[in-house]
Design an enzyme around this catalytic site. Structure first.
Site, PDB file in Angstrom:
ATOM      1  N   GLY A   1      11.732   0.856   1.424  1.00  0.00           N
ATOM      2  CA  GLY A   1      10.460   1.430   1.837  1.00  0.00           C
ATOM      3  C   GLY A   1       9.945   2.515   0.928  1.00  0.00           C
TER       4      GLY A   1
ATOM      5  N   GLY B   1       8.832   1.995  -2.167  1.00  0.00           N
ATOM      6  CA  GLY B   1       7.792   1.473  -3.053  1.00  0.00           C
ATOM      7  C   GLY B   1       8.309   0.783  -4.294  1.00  0.00           C
ATOM      8  CE  LYS B   2      14.271  -0.838  -3.920  1.00  0.00           C
ATOM      9  NZ  LYS B   2      13.968  -0.347  -2.566  1.00  0.00           N
ATOM     10  CB  SER B   3       8.650  -4.660  -3.695  1.00  0.00           C
ATOM     11  OG  SER B   3       9.999  -4.945  -3.406  1.00  0.00           O
ATOM     12  CE1 TYR B   4       0.684  -1.348  -4.559  1.00  0.00           C
ATOM     13  CE2 TYR B   4       1.474   0.625  -5.687  1.00  0.00           C
ATOM     14  CZ  TYR B   4       0.426  -0.202  -5.292  1.00  0.00           C
ATOM     15  OH  TYR B   4      -0.858   0.107  -5.636  1.00  0.00           O
TER      16      TYR B   4
ATOM     17  CG  ASP C   1      12.349  -5.094  -6.513  1.00  0.00           C
ATOM     18  OD1 ASP C   1      12.750  -3.944  -6.236  1.00  0.00           O
ATOM     19  OD2 ASP C   1      11.583  -5.749  -5.766  1.00  0.00           O
TER      20      ASP C   1
ATOM     21  N   GLY D   1      17.573  -2.040  -1.526  1.00  0.00           N
ATOM     22  CA  GLY D   1      17.519  -0.679  -0.983  1.00  0.00           C
ATOM     23  C   GLY D   1      18.867   0.023  -1.047  1.00  0.00           C
TER      24      GLY D   1
END
Length: 650
Positions: free
Chosen positions: A359, A361-364, A502, A505
């Site tokens: 949550g 923001g890694k994937s974003y 990527d 978590g």
């Protein structure tokens, strides 16, 4: 012609009708003949019947003269055509009765023959009537066609007369024009005769000039051969000079390219072989409205590489290579990354990580959204742009593969069956490099190919729900981009690899609420992240043994984490107090990664300055050589103009 064709068609139709009428007339004549013959046969039959009747009467008379008493009753005949009477004879003797019976039988047979003759006569009369009616219709039709032919012939005669008049008029006009043109021709002929008389002196002058030119032409082959040999020598000399200059320029160009690559590599190494960026995700509206909406992170207005974290009244300072504010755009983030992508084109291995809790923001940052893509798509677009820009000198091939490390097993996200397990093996060519047998590699040539690859990879990605995120990535996703280049001029080959990772978590198990299979996934994720930290620590301490094999992640990225490879760690953090412990762990891990190879970069500053000066010197020499080459080209053009002048004189 049309009217004539119609007239011919109607004539043919009339001939056909006349032939048909002739056939009908023949039929009528045949019927009439049959009728006459039938009448004759009828008369003959009546005559025969009359004779037989007479014979019967004579026989009756003779029988009357015989002794037996005979009663005779005479009655008139009901037939209008046959003049005979029927008599009833009563014979008392047996012979008389038998004779009467025979006569009655003969009389009945004769009456039947008479009826048949009458019926045949009626049929012949009917056929004759039909033939006469058909003949009348054909005569009427012949009359109609004759009238149409007369009208068509009249129209044809009128048109022929009009055409004749038009022909006469055209002939008359042509004759008038021919007379006028003939008159003009006679006038021109008179002028030509006058010009001939005037040109006779000029002709004599031209004859004299021709004789002079003829003499010059006889001497010209020797002059031409001499001039051509001189021009050939000059052109060969200029071509040799241009060849020498071109070889010199090529040699200086290769030297400049090598120095440019060397300086770019040194610049990246000066910034750090392993660079660490931090990006703070913004606070959503729901988080701002909650009691936990207060942020615990602050930024230094004078230094964009410093981040402050307030924890229980204490302020912790973290120094990184770059800190991005929550308002930082995807474009601003990629501007700091694109130099590493350029290193990939030059033949170096590059690895870019996105590290942080679920949550954050890694994937974003890595993938982005459709309207605002992340590092993955922007890196490929930059590669395509560089490839198109260098297309005149280099031939590049870009291949893409996607791998997922799930529970310490490799999965091919672009293959037909993503659940198939892959293995990492040494390349059998003896180079010592690693490769993954069975890994799908797709050659991309346009942004549309990129979209298809990403859609397929995202569809096969393993995600699950945790307490921190509804769609948490439970595996490490690796986008591996291989760039192979061939210099068309020099024949040199380069191959670089760009690994965009990527990571899953990094939160603690107690906070993520993982149980069962989710717990095993979390344990594998933390184990691989711990192995990544051990590898970075071994690189920082310059240990002789680096534990790449402790994790599938580090083992797969071994060639991109050592040697001349470049590594960028993008640490994603959350500013909320509820994520304090995960944020502190992520920032400490970032500082530990950043300390690798920094001392080596500071020791190379002087060499980098010297390389930059050498690069400027080579650029100046290259410019001077280009000016010389331009001068040679101008001389070559002047020689070509002189040769053209000689050709014009010829």
């Amino acid at each position: 012609c049309r009217w004539e064709n119609q007239a011919r068609q109607r004539e043919r139709r009339l001939a056909e009708l006349e032939q048909e009428l002739l056939e009908k007339n023949c039929t009528v004549e045949a019927l009439q003949e049959r009728l006459d013959k039938s009448g004759q046969r009828r008369a003959e039959a009546e005559q025969t019947l009359t004779l037989r009747l007479q014979e019967c009467e004579d026989e009756l008379a003779r029988q009357a003269a015989t002794p037996p008493r005979v009663k005779v009753r005479t009655r008139p005949s009901h037939s209008k055509r046959v003049p005979y009477v029927t008599q009833t004879v009563e014979v008392e003797s047996a012979d008389s009765h038998r004779a009467v019976s025979e006569l009655q039988v003969k009389n009945g047979a004769l009456q039947d023959q008479l009826s048949l003759q009458r019926q045949l006569l009626k049929e012949l009369e009917k056929q004759l009537h039909d033939s006469q009616r058909t003949c009348t219709q054909l005569r009427t039709q012949i009359l109609v066609y004759e009238g149409e032919m007369q009208r068509a012939q009249g129209q044809l005669e009128v048109q022929m007369q009009n055409l004749e008049e038009e022909k006469n008029r055209v002939i008359e006009d042509a004759f008038i024009r021919a007379e006028s043109e003939m008159k003009a021709v006679h006038e021109n002929l008179a002028g030509v005769r006058m010009n001939l008389l005037t040109l006779q002196p000029a002709l004599r002058t031209l004859t004299v000039d021709y004789n002079c030119l003829k003499k010059q032409v006889q001497d010209y082959p020797f002059l031409l051969e001499t001039a051509i040999s001189e021009v050939k020598q000059e052109i060969c000399q200029v071509i040799n000079d241009a060849n020498t200059t071109n070889q010199d320029l090529l040699r200086k160009y290769k030297r400049e390219m090598n120095l440019r690559k060397k300086c770019h590599n040194e610049l990246v190494r000066l910034k750090g072989n392993i660079r660490v960026f931090c990006r703070v995700r913004p606070v959503s509206q729901e988080e701002q409205d909650s009691t936990d909406g207060k942020t615990m992170l602050s930024f230094d207005s004078d230094d964009d590489a410093v981040l402050y974290l307030t924890n229980k009244g204490k302020v912790m300072t973290f120094e990184l290579d770059k800190v991005f504010h929550p308002q930082a755009t995807q474009e601003e983030v990629f501007q700091e990354v694109q130099s590493l992508v350029t290193s990939c084109i030059d033949g170096f291995n590059v690895c870019i990580f996105a590290y942080g809790q679920t949550g954050s923001g890694k994937s974003y940052t890595m993938e982005g959204v459709a309207d605002d893509p992340g590092i993955n798509q922007r890196a490929l677009r930059l590669l395509f742009s560089e490839v198109m820009e260098n297309a005149s000198d280099w031939d590049y091939t870009i291949t893409v593969s996607m791998v997922e490390i799930y529970n310490e097993t490799l999965r091919n996200l672009l293959g037909g069956n993503p659940t198939d397990k892959l293995d990492i093996k040494l390349n059998p060519d003896g180079s010592g490099s690693l490769y993954v047998p069975g890994l799908t590699e797709i050659t991309v040539q346009s942004p549309d190919d990129i979209k298809k690859v990403f859609e397929l990879g995202h569809m096969n990605r393993a995600t699950a729900c945790t307490n921190l995120n509804e769609h948490s990535s439970r595996s490490h996703a690796l986008l591996i981009i291989t760039v192979s280049g061939l210099n068309i001029t020099t024949g040199n080959r380069t191959q670089g690899k760009l690994n965009l990772v990527d990571l899953a978590g990094s939160e603690r198990i107690s906070k993520s609420g993982a149980e069962g299979s989710r717990l095993r996934e979390a344990q594998c994720i933390n184990k691989s992240l711990s192995a990544l930290g051990d590898v970075i620590n071994a690189l920082r301490c310059k240990h002789s043994h680096v534990p790449f094999r402790n994790s599938r992640l580090t083992y797969l990225l071994q060639d991109s984490l050592c040697g001349d490879s470049k590594t960028l760690m993008m640490v994603q953090v959350s500013p909320l107090p509820s994520n304090m412990s995960e944020t502190v762990c992520s920032l400490k891990f970032a500082q530990r990664v950043r300390s690798v190879e920094l001392s080596y970069s500071s020791s190379r500053k002087h060499e980098l300055q010297i390389s930059a000066i050498e690069l400027q010197h080579v650029e100046i020499e290259f410019l001077i050589s280009a000016i010389q080459f331009l001068h040679v080209t101008i001389e070559l053009q002047i020689s070509a103009i002189q040769l053209l002048h000689v050709t014009i004189e010829l």
